[in-house]
Design an enzyme around this catalytic site. Structure first.
Site, mmCIF file in Angstrom:
data_model
loop_
_atom_site.group_PDB
_atom_site.id
_atom_site.type_symbol
_atom_site.label_atom_id
_atom_site.label_comp_id
_atom_site.label_asym_id
_atom_site.label_seq_id
_atom_site.Cartn_x
_atom_site.Cartn_y
_atom_site.Cartn_z
ATOM 1 N N TYR A 43 -6.177 6.015 4.730
ATOM 2 C CA TYR A 43 -6.403 4.946 3.753
ATOM 3 C C TYR A 43 -5.600 3.691 4.114
ATOM 4 C CZ TYR A 43 -5.693 1.893 -0.094
ATOM 5 O OH TYR A 43 -5.583 0.740 -0.822
ATOM 6 N N ASP A 93 -9.584 5.285 -1.111
ATOM 7 C CA ASP A 93 -8.463 5.843 -1.889
ATOM 8 C C ASP A 93 -9.048 6.546 -3.122
ATOM 9 O OD1 ASP A 93 -9.205 3.849 -3.625
ATOM 10 O OD2 ASP A 93 -7.173 3.103 -3.956
ATOM 11 N N GLU A 148 0.820 -1.214 0.000
ATOM 12 C CA GLU A 148 0.000 0.000 0.000
ATOM 13 C C GLU A 148 0.854 1.264 0.000
ATOM 14 O OE1 GLU A 148 -3.035 0.156 -0.750
ATOM 15 O OE2 GLU A 148 -3.251 -2.006 -0.754
#
Ligand code: SF4
Length: 369
Positions: free
Chosen positions: A125, A143, A42
């Site tokens: 996020y 996101d 991520e």
């Protein structure tokens, strides 16, 4: 009204989940799910396309198979692997987050929002992604893909770049969340945005939730989401000097590590003169006090006054224009007290061991062609 919203949400959850089970891409971080892998992927994928991020993900998992390996790495090692991915603070923060995970959480990523908030570079996020993807806990996450999908599905015109607008989307994501399958649900929204509900030319005929999509029904999908304001992009003119010291075949270069408070912190670069928002004329550049100071540090310097390479590079808020000049010299003078941070003298063959901004590697490649 409440009943119709909950029945709509139920339909959306079912359709999104079934579509994801059929269509989800086989990505390495989905194959081998651990909280550490979710964190790595991520952070790497922020502001980066999946195809570009993939090779970096492999590099990182090979170099640092566990969070302990990443925590023990030097900043230089991490930045060298990060080279070319941009937004280098992400790489530095990733290493610091790994160190905190090891020192404060026994090497295991925390399972609460509060504890995850202590990790640098781990924003809302990524926190939601870790909790839902890795631990299957019922937390939403939003996101850029999810903002786009939600704004179109519900024809929302709240701007996605304001705090008030973002709260609307997070609230909606919370209400829509499939609490039984949070990992699948959140990833389905993201995947729909990546594969189907794309920024331009969304593939509405193949979309599993087209029948429920208000943006599609009203014919406004492509105009969404709304952004309130564009940030000004500042031009910035930079003049690098490739200082070659010594005889042909045994030359070295001057490098320096960039400090804090600006772009590219911790990366290495050649001597640099900043021109600000306006280009410098050749006369101004050649008479620049920083250039005089640099030449004063060299033995028998020879400056070539024509640029050897030019390049442009766009950052989110800056448009960089750079030129590269060549200086040849016999060696370095002994440092004086007025000299700033001392130069590193790097043999040319070893330059690639030092992480540099992509703009500079492009200039060097062009100059050496
Ligand atoms: S129907 Fe089109 S606009 Fe609506 S969610 Fe699907 S792809 Fe996006």
């Amino acid at each position: 009204m409440k009943t119709s919203a909950s029945s709509l949400y139920r339909t959306l959850r079912q359709r999104l989940g079934a579509w994801y089970d059929r269509e989800a891409r086989d990505l390495p971080w989905r194959r081998d799910v651990s909280a550490y892998h979710v964190l790595l992927s991520e952070v790497i994928l922020q502001q980066t396309r999946v195809d570009q991020g993939m090779s970096y993900y492999h590099r990182f998992t090979e170099a640092f198979p566990t969070v302990y390996d990443l925590a023990a790495a030097s900043e230089d090692e991490v930045l060298l692997l990060w080279q070319g991915l941009g937004y280098y603070s992400r790489g530095r923060n990733l290493r610091r987050a790994a160190q905190i995970i090891v020192s404060d959480f026994g090497g295991e990523l925390p399972r609460t929002l509060e504890e995850l908030s202590r990790l640098p570079g781990v924003g809302p996020y990524t926190r939601g992604a870790i909790l839902s993807f890795a631990y299957n806990l019922p937390f939403p996450t939003v996101d850029g893909n999810v903002y786009r999908v939600l704004s179109r599905l519900f024809a929302l015109t709240d701007p996605i770049d304001t705090g008030a607008g973002q709260r609307v989307y997070w609230q909606l994501a919370e209400e829509l969340l499939d609490r039984e399958h949070p990992s699948r649900h959140n990833q389905a929204l993201i995947e729909l945005g990546a594969l189907c509900c794309t920024p331009r030319n969304p593939h509405c005929p193949e979309c599993p939730v087209q029948e429920q999509c208000e943006g599609y029904r009203r014919g406004i999908a492509e105009t969404l989401p709304i952004k309130q304001g564009k940030t000004r992009v500042r031009p910035r003119y930079m003049y690098y000097f490739l200082v070659r010291l010594g005889e042909a075949g045994a030359t070295s270069r001057l490098l320096r590590r960039r400090g804090a408070g600006d772009i590219w912190q911790g990366l290495y670069e050649l001597p640099l003169i900043e021109g600000g928002e306006e280009p410098l004329s050749t006369e101004t550049l050649l008479a620049h006090p920083r250039l005089s100071a640099l030449l004063g540090q060299l033995r028998a310097p020879r400056l070539h006054p024509q640029p050897r390479a030019r390049a442009k590079h766009r950052l989110s808020h800056q448009q960089l224009y750079a030129e590269l000049y060549l200086i040849e010299a016999e060696g370095l003078m002994p440092p004086t007290e007025e000299d700033e941070q001392p130069w590193l003298l790097i043999p040319e063959a070893e330059q690639e061991r030092y992480a540099m901004p992509v703009l500079l590697t492009r200039l060097l490649e062009e100059a050496e062609d």
